[in-house]
Design a protein around this motif. Structure first.
Motif, PDB file in Angstrom:
ATOM      1  N   PRO A  30       0.931  -1.176   0.204  1.00 33.27           N
ATOM      2  CA  PRO A  30      -0.055  -0.012  -0.071  1.00 33.27           C
ATOM      3  C   PRO A  30       0.954   1.079  -0.050  1.00 33.27           C
ATOM      4  O   PRO A  30       1.975   1.293   0.389  1.00 33.27           O
ATOM      5  CB  PRO A  30      -0.723  -0.215   1.123  1.00 33.27           C
ATOM      6  N   GLY A  31       0.311   2.235  -0.517  1.00 30.50           N
ATOM      7  CA  GLY A  31       1.027   3.425  -0.551  1.00 30.50           C
ATOM      8  C   GLY A  31       2.196   3.372  -1.698  1.00 30.50           C
ATOM      9  O   GLY A  31       1.895   3.030  -2.850  1.00 30.50           O
ATOM     10  N   MET A  32       3.435   4.152  -1.287  1.00 32.49           N
ATOM     11  CA  MET A  32       4.721   3.657  -2.183  1.00 32.49           C
ATOM     12  C   MET A  32       4.900   2.252  -2.463  1.00 32.49           C
ATOM     13  O   MET A  32       5.283   1.506  -1.501  1.00 32.49           O
ATOM     14  CB  MET A  32       5.738   4.483  -1.671  1.00 32.49           C
ATOM     15  N   SER A  33       5.143   1.897  -3.628  1.00 32.71           N
ATOM     16  CA  SER A  33       5.429   0.647  -3.990  1.00 32.71           C
ATOM     17  C   SER A  33       6.860   0.358  -4.027  1.00 32.71           C
ATOM     18  O   SER A  33       7.524   1.305  -3.973  1.00 32.71           O
ATOM     19  CB  SER A  33       4.869  -0.055  -5.574  1.00 32.71           C
ATOM     20  N   GLY A  34       7.248  -0.878  -4.193  1.00 31.85           N
ATOM     21  CA  GLY A  34       8.624  -1.090  -4.313  1.00 31.85           C
ATOM     22  C   GLY A  34       9.217  -0.633  -5.262  1.00 31.85           C
ATOM     23  O   GLY A  34      10.616  -0.113  -5.396  1.00 31.85           O
ATOM     24  N   LEU A  35       8.585  -0.752  -6.577  1.00 34.46           N
ATOM     25  CA  LEU A  35       9.140   0.077  -7.721  1.00 34.46           C
ATOM     26  C   LEU A  35       9.493   1.546  -7.433  1.00 34.46           C
ATOM     27  O   LEU A  35      10.382   2.292  -7.890  1.00 34.46           O
ATOM     28  CB  LEU A  35       8.129  -0.227  -8.839  1.00 34.46           C
ATOM     29  N   ASP A  36       8.436   2.186  -6.820  1.00 38.54           N
ATOM     30  CA  ASP A  36       8.376   3.646  -6.523  1.00 38.54           C
ATOM     31  C   ASP A  36       9.640   3.954  -5.715  1.00 38.54           C
ATOM     32  O   ASP A  36      10.354   4.909  -6.075  1.00 38.54           O
ATOM     33  CB  ASP A  36       7.235   4.123  -5.616  1.00 38.54           C
ATOM     34  N   LEU A  37       9.954   2.915  -4.718  1.00 38.02           N
ATOM     35  CA  LEU A  37      11.093   3.414  -3.709  1.00 38.02           C
ATOM     36  C   LEU A  37      12.347   3.058  -4.686  1.00 38.02           C
ATOM     37  O   LEU A  37      13.369   4.016  -4.438  1.00 38.02           O
ATOM     38  CB  LEU A  37      11.130   2.389  -2.543  1.00 38.02           C
ATOM     39  N   GLN A  38      12.351   1.975  -5.488  1.00 40.42           N
ATOM     40  CA  GLN A  38      13.672   2.047  -6.180  1.00 40.42           C
ATOM     41  C   GLN A  38      13.907   3.462  -7.120  1.00 40.42           C
ATOM     42  O   GLN A  38      15.131   3.763  -7.153  1.00 40.42           O
ATOM     43  CB  GLN A  38      13.336   0.932  -7.349  1.00 40.42           C
ATOM     44  N   ALA A  39      12.912   3.857  -7.711  1.00 42.69           N
ATOM     45  CA  ALA A  39      12.763   4.962  -8.425  1.00 42.69           C
ATOM     46  C   ALA A  39      13.534   6.141  -7.589  1.00 42.69           C
ATOM     47  O   ALA A  39      14.189   7.107  -7.921  1.00 42.69           O
ATOM     48  CB  ALA A  39      11.560   5.489  -9.194  1.00 42.69           C
ATOM     49  N   GLU A  40      12.809   6.392  -6.491  1.00 40.54           N
ATOM     50  CA  GLU A  40      12.929   7.415  -5.383  1.00 40.54           C
ATOM     51  C   GLU A  40      14.556   7.412  -4.978  1.00 40.54           C
ATOM     52  O   GLU A  40      15.315   8.391  -5.041  1.00 40.54           O
ATOM     53  CB  GLU A  40      12.287   7.340  -4.199  1.00 40.54           C
ATOM     54  N   LEU A  41      15.076   6.098  -4.817  1.00 44.59           N
ATOM     55  CA  LEU A  41      16.390   5.998  -4.056  1.00 44.59           C
ATOM     56  C   LEU A  41      17.580   6.353  -5.547  1.00 44.59           C
ATOM     57  O   LEU A  41      18.387   7.043  -5.049  1.00 44.59           O
ATOM     58  CB  LEU A  41      16.626   4.694  -3.892  1.00 44.59           C
ATOM     59  N   ARG A  42      16.885   6.078  -6.599  1.00 49.71           N
ATOM     60  CA  ARG A  42      17.989   6.276  -7.640  1.00 49.71           C
ATOM     61  C   ARG A  42      17.878   7.956  -7.846  1.00 49.71           C
ATOM     62  O   ARG A  42      18.972   8.661  -8.030  1.00 49.71           O
ATOM     63  CB  ARG A  42      17.430   5.748  -9.242  1.00 49.71           C
TER      64      ARG A  42
END
Lengths: 132, 719
Positions: free
Chosen positions: A68-80
């Motif tokens: 729910p909320g930010m997905s794993g993919l979103d987090l990956q993008a955010e970190l990058r």
């Protein structure tokens, strides 16, 4: 105990962070990782992880895809976006080849399909730590 | 030329000779009695030549009729050549024809003689008998004595010739008389014969006249009988156009009395006013030229009656040939009734022809194929569109039954429908099927077939309106393929989505279990074993196992309690949508689908899509149940009705294999199936859907073959 763990522990404690909305994963996976000799931190969401101070200490991220909320993919993008090059091992209960290809292309170490074996996890961690 | 004086002795000798010659000459006529003129002349010329020692003596005698003449010549012994009277005649032309008194009496170069003295002597007082010329070369010719002898001889000859002429004239007269008598006698005989003939002829003429008279009397009687009893009007007129006869039929028809019209001008009696001028002109022209537009043929015209009414009549006029001026007889017949019938018939015919023409045009110009066939299916007629569609001419088509040209797979079904049509079980039907074209290709047609029952003498026939739907079928087939591909993809997608969500739900606890178990083993394997940790992980493994179980329970709950999109909807519309999706496949399997949808069906509350799934399911079941049916039409009836106490009921009736009694009770249980390719969950799912709508689903056996499945759902009064 492995050789790798000993070597790493001399320098700096290797912190493996688990982010998964599922409680059972947050309970079981850290125990196994601790058995492997890692220091483990667990978060129930990506936002929680980003909000913590642990991000700088994280040497490897074990990340659920569907949350729910930010997905794993979103987090990956955010970190990058933030310039963080943390190795990521994705774990997911849904087999989806297209997602798998996408995250690997974005630099993910591996994608493990739940339920996965301890050896598969160990292998992925070794790869993430640059031991292969 | 000068004449030498004679000596006296010589003179005496000459005188004696002269007297002797004269005596001889005087004796001559005695020998001439009854003699011919040529003999007289001949004797006279011979006597002169010899007595007077002449070189020649020539005579020319005129014919009694005065035209031609005959001539004769005698020459002396010294004359060399044989004398030709014609030559002498030519030489002496001047002396015998001219005024010979004035001519020279000496001719020179006369047949070789240097000079010859010519003495012409007339026969008759004025030479009317002819002339004699004497010629001698002697210088003293003619002496006095010789002149005397010459004139006496000529006189004697003239007398003899005159007597001979009289005699022949007498004989001529006698002969003529005899001839006249004979001619007259013959004439008399001829006229006698003629007279006899004339008498005979006159007798025969008299006889004939008597016969004719008798015949005439009979003819008059006949004529009177014919005139009186004839059904036709007989009106006669003379060359002035005046009526000479007006028979009883004419009196009845025209209403005139015979006595009133006899002698009147026909044109003023029965000829209508507007035709009188034409009648008069035609009559005048006929009398003048013999031309006629009415004589000798049957004509129709109008006639005027005494009451002023005009009636149509049929008329034939004959000209009576007589010695005198012509007369005419007209035969007339009132054709009012016939005309009326004819007119009515003409109108009827015209109407019929118009109607037929119109229908023919409809037939020929119809935009769709029109075909007529007898009850055996034999094609009777096909319009141009159908001919073109099939590639056959109409004559070729007439060799076939509609079955012959129908594709084999479509025949039985088509035949069954025709039988039902003829048996009166149906009024008409629509069918899509394939025909073989002449070139061997296929054409898809949509046929609307109806039956025309025979009436009286007109036999019944089958009428098919045939539309080429090949293009549409191709498009539909392409569309169906696409559609089923899409449906397949959709199913796969839906299934995989479902699978994924189920996997996610299950795999989460499974993942925990596996991880915990792995951790547990590692803790137990450690030295010393971390028993407390192992116990904790084992405890969590059990907990996650329970969680997985909960997940499946929750999933089932999720599916069963899934909040459907309930709404008020029209069941009829839903049925039509389902049918529209299936109709081409139904036709492919030769299933006749009938819809009987209640017009006053109330709206129902429910999940429209789920209810449509139920309808499709039942339709599909009935359809599959008929897949092996070959001996009867495959019919499927979908019917909607109002349920007692509100709500709607839907039934699907098939003519298939029916319900196997062995599985009847388990019919709605899952995994029960008689199909080789089914899962057997259709009816159980359908029942659960209907149950969720507070409805009921059940099945009954048909009276005939097949089964009927029904469901009912309550009316949508509230949510």
């Amino acid at each position: 105990m492995t050789d790798g763990q000993g070597k790493n522990s001399i320098q700096e404690p290797l912190v493996v962070v688990v982010v998964d909305d599922d409680e059972s994963v947050r309970e079981s996976l850290p125990d196994l990782l601790k058995e492997f000799g890692f220091t483990v931190l667990a978060f129930s969401s990506a936002d929680e992880f980003l909000a913590s101070k642990s991000i700088d200490r994280t040497t490897c991220l074990v990340l659920d895809i569907v949350m729910p909320g930010m997905s794993g993919l979103d987090l990956q993008a955010e970190l990058r976006n933030r310039g963080r090059k943390i190795p990521i091992i994705f774990i997911t209960a849904q087999k989806d080849e297209s997602v798998r290809k996408r995250v690997l292309a974005q630099g993910a170490v591996d994608v493990l399909l739940k339920p996965f074996s301890d050896t598969a996890l160990r292998k992925a961690l070794s790869k993430a730590m640059g031991e292969d | 030329m000068p004449v030498q004086p004679e000596s006296p002795a010589e003179e005496v000798r000459h005188l004696r000779r002269c007297i002797s010659d004269l005596v001889s000459l005087l004796a001559l006529p005695a020998t001439w009695t009854g003699g011919r003129p040529s003999q007289i002349v001949s004797n006279s010329l011979d006597a002169l030549v010899s007595m007077l020692s002449l070189d020649f003596a020539y005579a020319r005698l005129k014919d009694s009729s005065g035209g031609a003449f005959s001539q004769m010549v005698r020459v002396g012994s010294g004359w060399g050549t044989k004398p030709q009277p014609e030559d002498f005649g030519e030489k002496l032309q001047h002396w015998v024809e001219g005024d010979f008194q004035k001519l020279p009496s000496v001719a020179t170069d006369f047949f070789g003689a240097p000079a010859i003295t010519l003495v012409p002597l007339l026969l008759g007082l004025h030479g009317e008998i002819g002339i004699i010329v004497a010629g001698s070369q002697r210088l003293d010719f003619p002496r006095q004595t010789e002149k005397l002898v010459l004139s006496v001889a000529v006189n004697q000859a003239a007398i003899g010739l005159q007597e001979s002429g009289l005699l022949s004239a007498q004989m001529l007269v006698t002969k003529e008389l005899d001839q006249r008598v004979a001619e007259r006698t013959a004439e008399l005989a001829a006229s006698n014969e003629e007279l006899r003939k004339e008498i005979a002829e006159r007798k025969s003429v008299e006889k004939k006249l008597r016969q004719e008279e008798a015949g005439l009397k009979r003819t008059e009687a006949y004529k009177a009988a014919i005139l009186d009893s004839s059904l036709d009007c007989i009106v006669a007129m003379d060359h002035d156009g005046c009526i000479t006869e007006f028979n009883p039929a004419a009196e009845r028809t025209f209403g005139f009395q015979r006595n009133d019209v006899i002698g009147k001008h026909l044109g003023d009696v029965i000829v209508p006013t507007h035709l009188r001028e034409r009648h008069r002109a035609g009559f005048v022209r006929h009398l003048a030229t013999g031309e006629s537009t009415v004589l000798g043929r049957r004509i129709e015209m109008t006639a005027l009656c005494a009451d002023g009414k005009e009636i149509p009549v049929e008329l034939a006029i004959t000209r009576i040939v007589e010695d005198g001026p012509p007369s005419f007889t007209g035969f007339l017949r009132d054709i009012t009734e016939r005309k009326r019938n004819e007119d009515a018939l003409l109108v009827a015919h015209a109407n019929l022809a118009r109607s037929e023409e119109r229908w023919r045009l409809v037939f020929e110009n119809s935009a769709v194929g029109v075909v007529l066939a007898d009850f055996n299916g034999r094609l009777l007629a096909a319009n141009p569109v159908f001919q073109k569609m099939m590639g056959y001419t109409e004559d070729e088509l007439k060799q076939f039954t509609f079955i012959d040209i129908t594709v084999e797979d479509d025949r039985d079904f088509n035949r069954a429908l025709i039988v039902e049509l003829i048996q009166g079980k149906r009024e008409q039907f629509q069918l899509e099927k394939r025909y073989w074209r002449k070139d061997g290709s296929l054409v898809w047609v949509r046929n609307s077939v109806s039956i025309v029952r025979g009436i009286e003498r007109s036999p019944g026939f089958l009428l098919a309106l045939s539309e080429d739907v090949t293009e549409r079928r191709r498009a539909e087939e392409a569309l169906n393929e696409t559609r089923s591909e899409l449906a397949h993809i959709a199913r796969v997608t839906a299934l995989s989505t479902l699978t994924a969500s189920i996997a996610h739900e299950i795999n989460q606890p499974l993942s925990g279990i596996v991880t915990n178990a792995s951790t547990c083993l590692r803790m137990l394997d450690a030295t010393p074993p971390n028993v407390e940790g192992a116990r904790e992980t084992a405890r969590r493994t059990i907990r996650d196992g329970n969680r997985a179980s909960e997940v499946t329970t929750r999933l089932r709950a999720l599916f069963s309690k899934k909040t459907a999109a309930f709404e008020l909807f029209d069941l009829n519309d839903s049925v039509k949508e389902v049918v529209a999706l299936s109709v081409s496949e139904l036709q492919r399997d030769r299933i006749v689908l009938q819809l009987e949808l209640a017009a006053d069906l109330p709206h129902v509350l429910g999940d429209r899509t789920q209810i449509q799934q139920v309808v499709l399911n039942l339709l599909r079941n009935g359809w599959d149940a008929m897949s092996l049916v070959e001996d009867r039409p495959r019919t499927l009836l979908i019917k909607t009705e109002c349920e007692e106490g509100g709500g709607a009921r839907l039934s699907v009736k098939d003519s298939g294999a029916g319900i196997d009694p062995e599985i009847e009770k388990k019919l709605f249980q899952a995994f029960q199936t008689t199909k080789t390719d089914g899962m057997g969950i259709g009816l159980s799912v359908s029942r659960s859907i209907v149950d969720r709508h507070q409805g009921r689903l059940w099945a009954v056996r048909n009276d005939g073959p097949g089964a009927t499945f029904l469901f009912s759902i309550p009316p949508g009064t509230n949510t």
